[in-house]
Scaffold this motif. Structure first.
Motif, PDB file in Angstrom:
ATOM      1  N   LYS A   3     -18.283  43.306 -25.418  1.00  0.00           N
ATOM      2  CA  LYS A   3     -17.391  42.798 -26.451  1.00  0.00           C
ATOM      3  C   LYS A   3     -18.155  42.685 -27.777  1.00  0.00           C
ATOM      4  O   LYS A   3     -19.315  42.284 -27.796  1.00  0.00           O
ATOM      5  N   ASN A  96     -10.273  26.416 -26.848  1.00  0.00           N
ATOM      6  CA  ASN A  96      -9.393  27.195 -27.724  1.00  0.00           C
ATOM      7  C   ASN A  96      -9.381  26.622 -29.135  1.00  0.00           C
ATOM      8  O   ASN A  96      -9.368  27.362 -30.112  1.00  0.00           O
ATOM      9  N   TYR A  99     -12.591  27.649 -30.697  1.00  0.00           N
ATOM     10  CA  TYR A  99     -12.596  29.086 -31.006  1.00  0.00           C
ATOM     11  C   TYR A  99     -11.887  29.361 -32.334  1.00  0.00           C
ATOM     12  O   TYR A  99     -12.386  30.101 -33.192  1.00  0.00           O
ATOM     13  N   GLU A 118     -26.065  36.223 -33.508  1.00  0.00           N
ATOM     14  CA  GLU A 118     -25.645  35.628 -32.239  1.00  0.00           C
ATOM     15  C   GLU A 118     -26.185  34.201 -32.094  1.00  0.00           C
ATOM     16  O   GLU A 118     -25.482  33.294 -31.648  1.00  0.00           O
ATOM     17  N   GLN A 122     -24.123  30.756 -31.762  1.00  0.00           N
ATOM     18  CA  GLN A 122     -24.307  29.990 -30.527  1.00  0.00           C
ATOM     19  C   GLN A 122     -24.595  28.517 -30.837  1.00  0.00           C
ATOM     20  O   GLN A 122     -24.130  27.618 -30.142  1.00  0.00           O
ATOM     21  N   VAL A 125     -21.694  26.024 -31.262  1.00  0.00           N
ATOM     22  CA  VAL A 125     -20.909  25.522 -30.126  1.00  0.00           C
ATOM     23  C   VAL A 125     -21.379  24.113 -29.779  1.00  0.00           C
ATOM     24  O   VAL A 125     -22.538  23.907 -29.439  1.00  0.00           O
ATOM     25  N   LEU A 129     -18.935  20.439 -25.261  1.00  0.00           N
ATOM     26  CA  LEU A 129     -18.084  21.385 -24.524  1.00  0.00           C
ATOM     27  C   LEU A 129     -18.732  21.804 -23.205  1.00  0.00           C
ATOM     28  O   LEU A 129     -18.076  22.369 -22.339  1.00  0.00           O
ATOM     29  N   LYS A 130     -20.025  21.514 -23.068  1.00  0.00           N
ATOM     30  CA  LYS A 130     -20.739  21.990 -21.875  1.00  0.00           C
ATOM     31  C   LYS A 130     -20.942  20.922 -20.806  1.00  0.00           C
ATOM     32  O   LYS A 130     -21.483  21.194 -19.754  1.00  0.00           O
TER      33      LYS A 130
ATOM     34  N   VAL B 107      -6.220  31.758 -25.905  1.00  0.00           N
ATOM     35  CA  VAL B 107      -7.155  32.832 -25.520  1.00  0.00           C
ATOM     36  C   VAL B 107      -7.784  32.437 -24.191  1.00  0.00           C
ATOM     37  O   VAL B 107      -8.275  31.316 -24.033  1.00  0.00           O
ATOM     38  N   SER B 110     -12.213  33.887 -20.414  1.00  0.00           N
ATOM     39  CA  SER B 110     -13.020  35.104 -20.244  1.00  0.00           C
ATOM     40  C   SER B 110     -12.975  35.995 -21.487  1.00  0.00           C
ATOM     41  O   SER B 110     -13.810  36.892 -21.646  1.00  0.00           O
ATOM     42  N   ALA B 111     -12.001  35.763 -22.364  1.00  0.00           N
ATOM     43  CA  ALA B 111     -11.882  36.591 -23.576  1.00  0.00           C
ATOM     44  C   ALA B 111     -12.489  35.901 -24.801  1.00  0.00           C
ATOM     45  O   ALA B 111     -12.475  36.450 -25.904  1.00  0.00           O
ATOM     46  N   LEU B 112     -13.002  34.687 -24.611  1.00  0.00           N
ATOM     47  CA  LEU B 112     -13.612  33.973 -25.744  1.00  0.00           C
ATOM     48  C   LEU B 112     -14.969  34.606 -26.087  1.00  0.00           C
ATOM     49  O   LEU B 112     -15.564  35.288 -25.251  1.00  0.00           O
ATOM     50  N   PRO B 113     -15.480  34.367 -27.305  1.00  0.00           N
ATOM     51  CA  PRO B 113     -16.745  34.998 -27.695  1.00  0.00           C
ATOM     52  C   PRO B 113     -17.898  34.664 -26.736  1.00  0.00           C
ATOM     53  O   PRO B 113     -17.915  33.590 -26.131  1.00  0.00           O
ATOM     54  N   GLU B 114     -18.822  35.574 -26.650  1.00  0.00           N
ATOM     55  CA  GLU B 114     -19.990  35.441 -25.769  1.00  0.00           C
ATOM     56  C   GLU B 114     -20.721  34.104 -26.006  1.00  0.00           C
ATOM     57  O   GLU B 114     -21.214  33.482 -25.052  1.00  0.00           O
ATOM     58  N   ALA B 115     -20.762  33.674 -27.251  1.00  0.00           N
ATOM     59  CA  ALA B 115     -21.463  32.428 -27.593  1.00  0.00           C
ATOM     60  C   ALA B 115     -20.865  31.219 -26.887  1.00  0.00           C
ATOM     61  O   ALA B 115     -21.498  30.176 -26.775  1.00  0.00           O
ATOM     62  N   MET B 116     -19.629  31.343 -26.398  1.00  0.00           N
ATOM     63  CA  MET B 116     -18.965  30.217 -25.735  1.00  0.00           C
ATOM     64  C   MET B 116     -18.962  30.392 -24.213  1.00  0.00           C
ATOM     65  O   MET B 116     -18.176  29.758 -23.514  1.00  0.00           O
ATOM     66  N   ASP B 118     -20.980  29.461 -21.769  1.00  0.00           N
ATOM     67  CA  ASP B 118     -21.391  28.439 -20.800  1.00  0.00           C
ATOM     68  C   ASP B 118     -20.636  27.119 -20.941  1.00  0.00           C
ATOM     69  O   ASP B 118     -21.174  26.045 -20.672  1.00  0.00           O
ATOM     70  N   ILE B 119     -19.387  27.186 -21.331  1.00  0.00           N
ATOM     71  CA  ILE B 119     -18.569  25.969 -21.447  1.00  0.00           C
ATOM     72  C   ILE B 119     -18.173  25.473 -20.057  1.00  0.00           C
ATOM     73  O   ILE B 119     -17.900  26.260 -19.156  1.00  0.00           O
TER      74      ILE B 119
END
Lengths: 164, 152
Positions: A3, A96, A99, A118, A122, A125, A129-130, B107, B110-116, B118-119
């Motif tokens: 992606k 969401n 995002y 990247e 990163q 975030v 959220l984790k 969204v 699985s379609a969210l940006p790679e940076a997200m 490990d949520i």
């Protein structure tokens, strides 16, 4: 095919296209803010009900009424399940919401000639959220209190038929 | 990302349903299932409570035989509630995700940006249904937390 990173995707757009996309994400963001608020209200109400149910269990045990304490446990489990599901739903709504905010913020930055990669994206975030579910479930000291009555409860559950 | 839950047939079907009206219909139906299951659980909790009160009363008056019978009913009802409880959580998870998916601009994780990537999505992040069952039992059952099993 991998992606395309979000910052790269936004950078490659024309300013006008990016602006249209921001408009769309702003409306989506508001919807997810509202969805998160609803989840938080539900969680607040659940927390109150859970606390009341826990108090009832402790009260029954203090009065040596183990049977009613065990009966209340089913109600408490339903409430705790609802709490965990709601926390999980909140995490999806929050992801969401974040995002949409990310797209809005990164677009604004790109317009102002901020360079993203990247790593910088990163870092945007939030850590919250984790760690959502694990922290909230362990928050109650109810189980510690309950352990005082462990032997009484075990006696009821394993030997229930003979206790009376 | 969200390996087990997001691969269930129901969810895939909902994702492929593009009509808003059809989606709303599915949500309404799902809400109905959840309400019915919750009703069963609350009725069971009421039954258990009645029997539990009966136990206390019988014990007080030294009526051992009837107290034992009521205690058995409490234990049986608690065990019989388990299948409803696990279905309730599955259906509630499904309902909440349907409702979230129905929000404009949703969204898929699985379609969210790679940076997200490990949520923590809580119960939606678990890899298997068994893992869900274990986690729920450990996190929601006070008896299980204390190491007490109804099956002992």
């Amino acid at each position: 095919m991998a992606k395309k990173p979000i910052w790269m995707e936004l950078e490659s757009m024309s300013k006008r296209k990016r602006s249209d996309r921001v408009l769309k994400h702003t409306a989506n963001y508001d919807d997810f803010v509202n969805a998160s608020k609803d989840c938080i209200e539900t969680l607040g109400a659940l927390r109150k009900s859970i606390s009341a149910s826990e108090q009832r269990i402790i009260k029954f045990l203090e009065k040596e009424n183990q049977a009613e304490a065990v009966a209340e446990i089913l109600r408490l489990r339903v409430l705790r399940i609802e709490q965990m599901v709601e926390l999980s739903a909140l995490s999806v709504a929050r992801a969401n919401r974040f995002y949409n905010k990310l797209v809005m913020d990164v677009s604004k930055g790109i317009d102002a000639n901020v360079k993203y990669d990247e790593q910088s994206v990163q870092k945007m975030v939030p850590a919250e959220l984790k760690t959502l579910v694990a922290d909230s479930v362990e928050a109650s000291d109810f189980y510690d209190i309950l352990s005082k009555y462990k032997d009484n409860l075990r006696e009821f559950v394993t030997d229930g038929g003979n206790k009376a | 990302m969200i390996p087990w839950f997001y691969s269930t047939d129901e969810l895939k079907k909902f994702q492929n349903t593009k009509s808003q009206r059809k989606r709303e219909k599915v949500i309404l139906q799902q809400r109905e299932y959840v309400e019915q299951q919750k009703k069963i659980l609350l009725e069971k909790a009421d039954d258990i409570k009645l029997n539990a009160k009966d136990v206390a009363r019988r014990v007080k008056y030294g009526d051992k035989h009837r107290a034992t019978e009521s205690m058995m009913s409490v234990a049986m009802d608690l065990k019989n509630a388990e299948p409803v409880l696990s279905n309730y959580v599955n259906n509630l998870l499904l309902l909440r995700v349907y409702e979230t998916m129905h929000i404009n601009g949703y969204v898929d994780p699985s379609a969210l940006p790679e940076a997200m990537a490990d949520i923590d999505y809580g119960l939606y992040s678990l890899s298997t249904e068994d893992e869900l069952r274990d986690m729920l039992s450990q996190a929601t059952d006070p008896l299980a937390v204390l190491g007490i099993s109804l099956n002992e």
